[in-house]
Design a protein around this motif. Structure first.
Motif, mmCIF file in Angstrom:
data_model
loop_
_atom_site.group_PDB
_atom_site.id
_atom_site.type_symbol
_atom_site.label_atom_id
_atom_site.label_comp_id
_atom_site.label_asym_id
_atom_site.label_seq_id
_atom_site.Cartn_x
_atom_site.Cartn_y
_atom_site.Cartn_z
ATOM 1 N N GLN A 7 0.874 -1.271 0.200
ATOM 2 C CA GLN A 7 0.004 0.164 -0.047
ATOM 3 C C GLN A 7 0.845 1.252 -0.022
ATOM 4 O OE1 GLN A 7 -2.500 -0.307 3.337
ATOM 5 N NE2 GLN A 7 -4.056 -1.581 2.331
ATOM 6 N N ASN A 8 1.932 1.277 0.455
ATOM 7 C CA ASN A 8 2.756 2.113 0.686
ATOM 8 C C ASN A 8 3.868 2.685 -0.525
ATOM 9 O OD1 ASN A 8 1.869 2.994 3.222
ATOM 10 N ND2 ASN A 8 3.314 1.872 4.339
ATOM 11 N N GLN A 9 3.982 1.586 -1.374
ATOM 12 C CA GLN A 9 4.590 1.448 -2.714
ATOM 13 C C GLN A 9 4.157 2.442 -3.756
ATOM 14 O OE1 GLN A 9 5.621 -2.428 -4.028
ATOM 15 N NE2 GLN A 9 6.904 -1.863 -5.554
ATOM 16 N N LEU A 10 4.998 3.032 -4.368
ATOM 17 C CA LEU A 10 4.584 4.013 -5.542
ATOM 18 C C LEU A 10 5.009 3.626 -6.694
ATOM 19 C CD1 LEU A 10 3.211 6.874 -6.391
ATOM 20 C CD2 LEU A 10 5.478 7.641 -5.760
ATOM 21 N N ASN A 11 4.467 3.534 -7.769
ATOM 22 C CA ASN A 11 4.881 3.107 -9.105
ATOM 23 C C ASN A 11 4.994 4.241 -9.852
ATOM 24 O OD1 ASN A 11 4.821 0.018 -9.104
ATOM 25 N ND2 ASN A 11 2.677 -0.032 -9.335
ATOM 26 N N ILE A 12 6.113 4.507 -10.407
ATOM 27 C CA ILE A 12 6.657 5.711 -11.049
ATOM 28 C C ILE A 12 6.566 5.471 -12.554
ATOM 29 C CG2 ILE A 12 8.317 7.606 -11.504
ATOM 30 C CD1 ILE A 12 8.834 7.261 -8.396
#
Length: 108
Positions: A7-12
């Motif tokens: 949930q805290n991971q950001l896909n860039i």
């Protein structure tokens, strides 16, 4: 526990045209109480007019984070590759003096 990490991971996403980057050899930084404006400029030898190639607008908080990240990365770079040589002369105010000519020109 792993669900919380995801949930805290950001896909860039990095698009192909942006991934190629833009070359700049001058940055002009201005600010207001609410934002910093970073203009990345390409100065070419023998051309009296320079063109802004990219403009990035960030908050003061993000400007300070960027400064800290750059300082950290420069320290890491220099620990591996040695000190970065600064060849641009300093003006009376301590800022860089940008030469408008890049040296001798050749003919082919």
């Amino acid at each position: 526990m792993e669900d919380k990490k995801n949930q805290n991971q950001l896909n860039i996403e990095l698009k192909e045209d942006v991934a190629q980057g833009v070359y700049s050899n001058l940055a002009v930084i201005t600010h207001s109480p609410s934002e910093f404006v970073l203009d990345f400029v390409r100065v070419m030898p023998g051309v009296p007019k320079a063109q802004v190639k990219s403009r990035v607008i960030i908050t003061p908080e993000h400007a300070k984070r960027l400064m800290n990240a750059l300082n950290d990365n420069i320290k890491r770079y220099e620990s591996i590759h040695g000190p970065i040589k600064q060849s641009v002369p300093q003006g009376p105010d301590g800022g860089p003096v940008m030469p408008m000519n890049f040296g001798p020109t050749g003919q082919a």
